[in-house]
Write a protein that holds these residues in place. Structure first.
Motif, PDB file in Angstrom:
ATOM      1  N   CYS A  20       0.833  -1.201   0.000  1.00  0.00           N
ATOM      2  CA  CYS A  20       0.000   0.000   0.000  1.00  0.00           C
ATOM      3  C   CYS A  20       0.872   1.257   0.000  1.00  0.00           C
ATOM      4  O   CYS A  20       0.990   1.964   1.005  1.00  0.00           O
ATOM      5  N   THR A  23      -0.224   4.733   1.255  1.00  0.00           N
ATOM      6  CA  THR A  23      -0.464   4.943   2.688  1.00  0.00           C
ATOM      7  C   THR A  23       0.822   4.888   3.509  1.00  0.00           C
ATOM      8  O   THR A  23       0.973   5.623   4.484  1.00  0.00           O
ATOM      9  N   GLU A  38      -6.241   8.378   4.182  1.00  0.00           N
ATOM     10  CA  GLU A  38      -7.403   8.066   3.349  1.00  0.00           C
ATOM     11  C   GLU A  38      -7.801   6.616   3.571  1.00  0.00           C
ATOM     12  O   GLU A  38      -6.937   5.734   3.666  1.00  0.00           O
ATOM     13  N   SER A  40      -8.531   3.025   2.850  1.00  0.00           N
ATOM     14  CA  SER A  40      -8.126   2.172   1.731  1.00  0.00           C
ATOM     15  C   SER A  40      -8.090   0.715   2.181  1.00  0.00           C
ATOM     16  O   SER A  40      -7.690   0.399   3.301  1.00  0.00           O
ATOM     17  N   ASP A  41      -8.512  -0.150   1.280  1.00  0.00           N
ATOM     18  CA  ASP A  41      -8.509  -1.582   1.583  1.00  0.00           C
ATOM     19  C   ASP A  41      -7.092  -2.099   1.742  1.00  0.00           C
ATOM     20  O   ASP A  41      -6.833  -2.997   2.537  1.00  0.00           O
TER      21      ASP A  41
END
Ligand code: SF4
Length: 59
Positions: A20, A23, A38, A40-41
């Motif tokens: 990710c 992130t 934010e 986010s999966d």
């Protein structure tokens, strides 16, 4: 979404930033830091896959 990394637990493996990159990134100390909160999966996936369980997420 509140995302934190426990700097004392993080071993800087880079897994979270691979999973990710929007992130997490590794800082100059070689530890993961949060660059975006934010929702986010992939942040959730990174927390699941962190070998040190150093990533904490609160909705
Ligand atoms: S996956 Fe966990 S131990 Fe690895 S860099 Fe990220 S927070 Fe640190």
């Amino acid at each position: 979404m509140k995302i934190t990394v426990d700097q004392n637990k993080c071993i800087g493996c880079g897994r979270c930033s691979e999973i990710c990159a929007n992130t997490f990134r590794l800082n100059t100390q070689g530890k993961a830091e949060v660059i975006s909160t934010e929702k986010s999966d992939c942040a959730i996936q990174a927390a699941d896959e962190c070998p040190m369980e150093a990533i904490f997420i609160e909705e």
